[in-house]
Motif scaffolding. Structure first.
Motif, PDB file in Angstrom:
ATOM      1  N   GLY A 217       0.811  -1.215   0.000  1.00  8.50           N
ATOM      2  CA  GLY A 217       0.000   0.000   0.000  1.00  8.50           C
ATOM      3  C   GLY A 217       0.840   1.258   0.000  1.00  8.50           C
ATOM      4  N   TYR A 218       1.927   1.260   0.777  1.00  9.28           N
ATOM      5  CA  TYR A 218       2.804   2.422   0.878  1.00  9.28           C
ATOM      6  C   TYR A 218       3.771   2.523  -0.294  1.00  9.28           C
ATOM      7  CZ  TYR A 218       5.374  -1.474   2.918  1.00  9.28           C
ATOM      8  OH  TYR A 218       5.927  -2.713   3.137  1.00  9.28           O
ATOM      9  N   ASN A 219       3.863   1.483  -1.119  1.00 14.10           N
ATOM     10  CA  ASN A 219       4.733   1.488  -2.290  1.00 14.10           C
ATOM     11  C   ASN A 219       4.089   0.596  -3.352  1.00 14.10           C
ATOM     12  OD1 ASN A 219       6.734   1.306  -4.244  1.00 14.10           O
ATOM     13  ND2 ASN A 219       8.401   1.054  -2.770  1.00 14.10           N
ATOM     14  N   PRO A 220       3.069   1.113  -4.053  1.00 17.85           N
ATOM     15  CA  PRO A 220       2.316   0.276  -4.984  1.00 17.85           C
ATOM     16  C   PRO A 220       3.064  -0.087  -6.259  1.00 17.85           C
ATOM     17  CG  PRO A 220       1.509   2.535  -5.041  1.00 17.85           C
ATOM     18  CD  PRO A 220       2.493   2.463  -3.910  1.00 17.85           C
ATOM     19  N   SER A 221       4.193   0.560  -6.504  1.00 14.90           N
ATOM     20  CA  SER A 221       4.979   0.272  -7.710  1.00 14.90           C
ATOM     21  C   SER A 221       6.461   0.236  -7.350  1.00 14.90           C
ATOM     22  CB  SER A 221       4.711   1.339  -8.781  1.00 14.90           C
ATOM     23  OG  SER A 221       3.347   1.410  -9.105  1.00 14.90           O
ATOM     24  N   PRO A 222       6.907  -0.795  -6.639  1.00 11.22           N
ATOM     25  CA  PRO A 222       8.271  -0.792  -6.103  1.00 11.22           C
ATOM     26  C   PRO A 222       9.373  -0.794  -7.153  1.00 11.22           C
ATOM     27  CG  PRO A 222       7.189  -2.909  -5.721  1.00 11.22           C
ATOM     28  CD  PRO A 222       6.140  -1.976  -6.189  1.00 11.22           C
ATOM     29  N   ILE A 223       9.175  -1.486  -8.276  1.00 18.40           N
ATOM     30  CA  ILE A 223      10.227  -1.523  -9.288  1.00 18.40           C
ATOM     31  C   ILE A 223      10.355  -0.166  -9.966  1.00 18.40           C
ATOM     32  CG2 ILE A 223      11.069  -2.688 -11.341  1.00 18.40           C
ATOM     33  CD1 ILE A 223      10.927  -4.372  -8.732  1.00 18.40           C
ATOM     34  N   GLN A 224       9.224   0.456 -10.302  1.00 19.85           N
ATOM     35  CA  GLN A 224       9.270   1.799 -10.882  1.00 19.85           C
ATOM     36  C   GLN A 224       9.898   2.781  -9.908  1.00 19.85           C
ATOM     37  OE1 GLN A 224       4.876   1.594 -12.239  1.00 19.85           O
ATOM     38  NE2 GLN A 224       5.774   3.234 -13.459  1.00 19.85           N
TER      39      GLN A 224
ATOM     40  N   ASP B 212      22.444  -2.481   1.528  1.00 21.69           N
ATOM     41  CA  ASP B 212      23.029  -1.140   1.673  1.00 21.69           C
ATOM     42  C   ASP B 212      21.918  -0.119   1.925  1.00 21.69           C
ATOM     43  OD1 ASP B 212      25.546  -2.171   1.176  1.00 21.69           O
ATOM     44  OD2 ASP B 212      25.553  -1.609  -0.942  1.00 21.69           O
ATOM     45  N   ALA B 213      20.865  -0.239   1.137  1.00 22.66           N
ATOM     46  CA  ALA B 213      19.673   0.600   1.305  1.00 22.66           C
ATOM     47  C   ALA B 213      18.482  -0.261   0.907  1.00 22.66           C
ATOM     48  CB  ALA B 213      19.745   1.854   0.436  1.00 22.66           C
ATOM     49  N   CYS B 214      17.323   0.088   1.402  1.00 22.10           N
ATOM     50  CA  CYS B 214      16.150  -0.735   1.084  1.00 22.10           C
ATOM     51  C   CYS B 214      14.873   0.078   1.200  1.00 22.10           C
ATOM     52  CB  CYS B 214      16.073  -1.954   2.008  1.00 22.10           C
ATOM     53  SG  CYS B 214      15.687  -1.565   3.729  1.00 22.10           S
ATOM     54  N   PHE B 215      13.849  -0.375   0.480  1.00 17.00           N
ATOM     55  CA  PHE B 215      12.507   0.174   0.626  1.00 17.00           C
ATOM     56  C   PHE B 215      11.759  -0.614   1.698  1.00 17.00           C
ATOM     57  CE2 PHE B 215      12.876   1.318  -4.041  1.00 17.00           C
ATOM     58  CZ  PHE B 215      12.988   2.681  -3.809  1.00 17.00           C
ATOM     59  N   LEU B 216      11.048   0.093   2.528  1.00 16.39           N
ATOM     60  CA  LEU B 216      10.129  -0.552   3.454  1.00 16.39           C
ATOM     61  C   LEU B 216       9.019   0.431   3.800  1.00 16.39           C
ATOM     62  CD1 LEU B 216      12.250  -2.742   5.923  1.00 16.39           C
ATOM     63  CD2 LEU B 216      10.364  -3.492   4.471  1.00 16.39           C
ATOM     64  N   GLY B 217       8.098  -0.035   4.580  1.00 15.71           N
ATOM     65  CA  GLY B 217       7.004   0.814   5.024  1.00 15.71           C
ATOM     66  C   GLY B 217       6.384   0.205   6.257  1.00 15.71           C
ATOM     67  N   TRP B 218       5.432   0.914   6.805  1.00 18.16           N
ATOM     68  CA  TRP B 218       4.865   0.486   8.079  1.00 18.16           C
ATOM     69  C   TRP B 218       3.423   0.951   8.169  1.00 18.16           C
ATOM     70  CZ3 TRP B 218       6.750  -2.715  11.650  1.00 18.16           C
ATOM     71  CH2 TRP B 218       6.219  -2.708  12.948  1.00 18.16           C
ATOM     72  N   TYR B 219       2.564   0.025   8.512  1.00 22.79           N
ATOM     73  CA  TYR B 219       1.190   0.365   8.855  1.00 22.79           C
ATOM     74  C   TYR B 219       1.080   0.287  10.374  1.00 22.79           C
ATOM     75  CZ  TYR B 219      -0.372   0.198   4.055  1.00 22.79           C
ATOM     76  OH  TYR B 219      -0.550   0.473   2.719  1.00 22.79           O
ATOM     77  N   THR B 220       0.550   1.316  10.959  1.00 16.46           N
ATOM     78  CA  THR B 220       0.550   1.388  12.413  1.00 16.46           C
ATOM     79  C   THR B 220      -0.112   0.171  13.043  1.00 16.46           C
ATOM     80  OG1 THR B 220      -0.026   2.740  14.333  1.00 16.46           O
ATOM     81  CG2 THR B 220      -1.629   2.668  12.536  1.00 16.46           C
ATOM     82  N   ASP B 221       0.454  -0.246  14.147  1.00 11.94           N
ATOM     83  CA  ASP B 221      -0.136  -1.319  14.932  1.00 11.94           C
ATOM     84  C   ASP B 221      -1.134  -0.780  15.947  1.00 11.94           C
ATOM     85  OD1 ASP B 221       1.396  -3.720  14.075  1.00 11.94           O
ATOM     86  OD2 ASP B 221       3.068  -2.499  14.738  1.00 11.94           O
ATOM     87  N   ASN B 222      -0.944   0.478  16.375  1.00 13.70           N
ATOM     88  CA  ASN B 222      -1.782   0.971  17.466  1.00 13.70           C
ATOM     89  C   ASN B 222      -2.134   2.459  17.376  1.00 13.70           C
ATOM     90  OD1 ASN B 222       0.596   2.255  18.149  1.00 13.70           O
ATOM     91  ND2 ASN B 222       0.963   1.074  20.007  1.00 13.70           N
ATOM     92  N   ALA B 223      -1.784   3.126  16.272  1.00 15.72           N
ATOM     93  CA  ALA B 223      -2.101   4.542  16.043  1.00 15.72           C
ATOM     94  C   ALA B 223      -1.464   5.471  17.069  1.00 15.72           C
ATOM     95  CB  ALA B 223      -3.624   4.760  15.998  1.00 15.72           C
ATOM     96  N   ASP B 224      -0.397   5.014  17.702  1.00 16.63           N
ATOM     97  CA  ASP B 224       0.336   5.842  18.660  1.00 16.63           C
ATOM     98  C   ASP B 224       1.649   6.276  18.012  1.00 16.63           C
ATOM     99  OD1 ASP B 224       0.292   6.296  21.917  1.00 16.63           O
ATOM    100  OD2 ASP B 224       2.342   6.188  21.132  1.00 16.63           O
ATOM    101  N   PRO B 225       2.095   7.510  18.279  1.00 25.74           N
ATOM    102  CA  PRO B 225       3.366   7.960  17.667  1.00 25.74           C
ATOM    103  C   PRO B 225       4.547   7.081  18.027  1.00 25.74           C
ATOM    104  CG  PRO B 225       2.617   9.486  19.385  1.00 25.74           C
ATOM    105  CD  PRO B 225       1.480   8.587  19.088  1.00 25.74           C
ATOM    106  N   ASP B 226       4.503   6.494  19.211  1.00 23.45           N
ATOM    107  CA  ASP B 226       5.566   5.585  19.632  1.00 23.45           C
ATOM    108  C   ASP B 226       5.728   4.429  18.658  1.00 23.45           C
ATOM    109  OD1 ASP B 226       7.312   4.629  22.070  1.00 23.45           O
ATOM    110  OD2 ASP B 226       6.083   2.899  21.527  1.00 23.45           O
TER     111      ASP B 226
END
Length: 560
Positions: A389-396, A433-447
């Motif tokens: 969802g956070y990277n719908p076209s990773p190769i592009q 060396d570098a990588c793409f990733l993303g995160w969907y919140t587990d609990n909607a807290d800034p922590d």
């Protein structure tokens, strides 16, 4: 989570396939699905997804693909309300049956809940669950190598002891005041397991192929050859639903094929769609898009523990200035996300309103590289293949980064992984060396963003003076921080934020941390994506709620 679409991100997270493979997978599953649709108990609900993990133990993974399934099988002590931005409601604990004061959290448990094997749920199951995840002295400990990164930040770092002496009351003594604790209890990795199952297993890693929970659906079949999981309705479920007789998760690697599968009615719901596949849904008479603002973040991390050049802030800022994230979001993602310059998305306390995305300025980027004496950098950029969802076209997206950096004289070698599970293994080991990733919140807290993803979880003293990174083998290190970044000023801010219950103070700390993260640039901050789902007309539209945290709530879904 995982995609973590929760993710986390967790920490939602994909099986790729060529056209022939995708077609074969679709054919293999469609025949099985058509024979089941319209069955007893409300019919068969078919959920199409992009990857097929083979282990469904919520304590062994950070994958959102796993969480989609385990959230149907297990319950947590506290749940998120469907469709909310993280509002809490009762789960296995009674409604309003929880308190957090100082270093003590007390939960009153429901007394009418049974596991899928018929055994009663009690406080002993809660204690056994947490000990299996975190207690090295427990006979049935899952093991450091097997337990996911959630073990520490969900329970291990915060729970000093658990009193389960009363059958339906659990009291946690915490190691410190910890503001996100109740929200952590609602995360997918905080699923409550059966003590009977835990103690019956000779090999704890085997739980993931036959999980037993209290949830609305029980685990019925794991069909790895056809990349399919079948769940059966739990008629004794204590909550609302289920409204269908079974749920089938089928795998179609290509999002265009997955979208067409929903249009054709061979599946009912799908996710992680890109712009082109979403257009396919929108133009169809038999399906629709449902969306809402997402609580997630997408980024490219610099691995400072591996690549020496990335230890210089000027290099990281230069690359951030060179990569055209505006083009990535607007042209590649085509409006399904918003550009960002910090980890926290809109709607999460602590997002800094004064922090803007990095502008594209290749001239300034080259100047910074020259100042740092790093004009001839070559590095590997690891990427997954199929859309998140956070990277719908990773190769592009990877090709855009490569092209932008070649313009300032840098060399990027794209390392493309075919499965998301192998990709996570690679990045968790720090081999990139570098990588793409993303995160969907587990609990909607800034922590859940600022601490989980960018604090290394090591002792402050473990960070050498004058250094803002540590190696992955540092004691206590969390590999959810895939960059090795260890800025002690930042670490102090987020740790102060998590240990206070005053919301105004927390907000101030997190805004300062967000600004510092922007300035230090441990990531290229790319986007915050909308949460998008496609549903077939066979689904009663109002029965499916798009949720940016928790879920999917398939027990509520009804078929026409």
């Amino acid at each position: 989570m995982a995609d973590g679409d929760n993710g986390m991100e967790r920490r939602d997270f994909l099986k790729t396939a060529g056209a022939a493979t995708a077609a074969a997978t679709t054919t293999a599953t469609a025949g099985c699905i058509s024979s089941l649709t319209g069955g007893s108990g409300g019919g068969s609900l078919v959920y199409a997804r992009g990857d097929h993990p083979e282990n469904y133990d919520p304590q062994q993974t950070t994958s959102g693909e796993v969480a989609k399934v385990t959230n149907q099988i297990f319950d947590q002590l506290i749940q998120f309300q469907p469709g909310s931005g993280g509002q809490l409601s009762d789960g296995l604990a009674k409604s309003d049956g929880w308190t957090l004061s100082g270093t003590t959290a007390t939960l009153e448990l429901k007394e009418d809940v049974t596991f899928h094997d018929g055994s009663d749920f009690t406080a002993a199951d809660v204690k056994a669950t947490i000990r299996r995840f975190t207690d090295e002295n427990y006979q049935y400990y899952l093991g450091t190598e097997n337990a996911s990164g959630y073990a520490g930040f969900t329970f291990g770092n915060w729970v000093d002891s658990i009193d389960a002496s009363s059958e339906y009351t659990v009291e946690f003594t915490l190691t410190q005041k910890y503001a996100p604790f109740l929200r952590n209890l609602a995360m997918f990795a905080a699923a409550i397991l059966s003590q009977d199952q835990i103690t019956s297993l000779d090999d704890q890693t085997a739980l993931g192929t036959d999980p037993i929970g209290t949830g609305p659906f029980s685990f019925d079949e794991l069909d790895n050859s056809n990349q399919r999981v079948r769940l059966a309705a739990n008629d004794d479920y204590f909550g609302d639903g289920p409204n269908v007789g079974e749920v089938i998760f089928k795998t179609i690697g290509q999002n265009s094929s997955r979208a067409q599968d929903v249009v054709n009615g061979d599946s009912h719901i799908t996710d992680n769609l890109g712009a082109e596949s979403s257009t396919t849904i929108e133009e169809a008479d038999t399906a629709q898009i449902k969306s809402k603002p997402g609580i997630n973040t997408g980024y490219m991390a610099f691995n400072m523990a591996r690549k020496e050049a990335f230890r210089d802030r000027r290099v990281r800022r230069a690359i951030s200035l060179a990569v055209n994230t505006e083009a990535i979001v607007n042209d590649i993602y085509q409006g399904f996300a918003v550009q960002t310059g910090q980890p926290l998305p809109e709607g999460v306390m602590g997002r800094n309103p004064n922090v803007e995305p990095y502008p594209t300025d290749k001239e300034q980027a080259q100047s910074l590289l020259e100042e740092a004496g790093q004009t001839d950098i070559e590095f590997e950029l690891a990427t997954f293949s199929n859309p998140r969802g956070y990277n719908p076209s990773p190769i592009q997206t990877a090709n855009q980064v490569k092209s932008d950096l070649e313009e300032i004289g840098l060399s990027v070698n794209i390392n493309q992984f075919s499965t998301f599970s192998s990709y996570l293994d690679y990045t968790s080991a720090g081999n990139h060396d570098a990588c793409f990733l993303g995160w969907y919140t587990d609990n909607a807290d800034p922590d859940n963003f600022l601490y989980v993803l960018l604090d290394p979880k090591v002792d402050m003293d473990a960070v050498p003076d004058g250094q803002d990174w540590v190696s992955f083998d540092t004691e206590g290190y969390s590999t959810l921080n895939v960059g090795g970044w260890a800025n002690t000023e930042y670490m102090q801010l987020v740790r102060d934020g998590q240990s206070t219950y005053d919301e105004a103070t927390r907000k101030q700390k997190y805004q300062q941390a967000s600004k510092l993260a922007h300035d230090e640039a441990p990531w290229i901050f790319v986007d915050h994506a909308k949460t998008i789902r496609a549903i077939n007309e066979a689904v009663v539209s109002d029965s499916f709620t798009v949720s940016s945290v928790g879920g999917p709530y398939l027990e509520l879904v009804e078929l026409q």
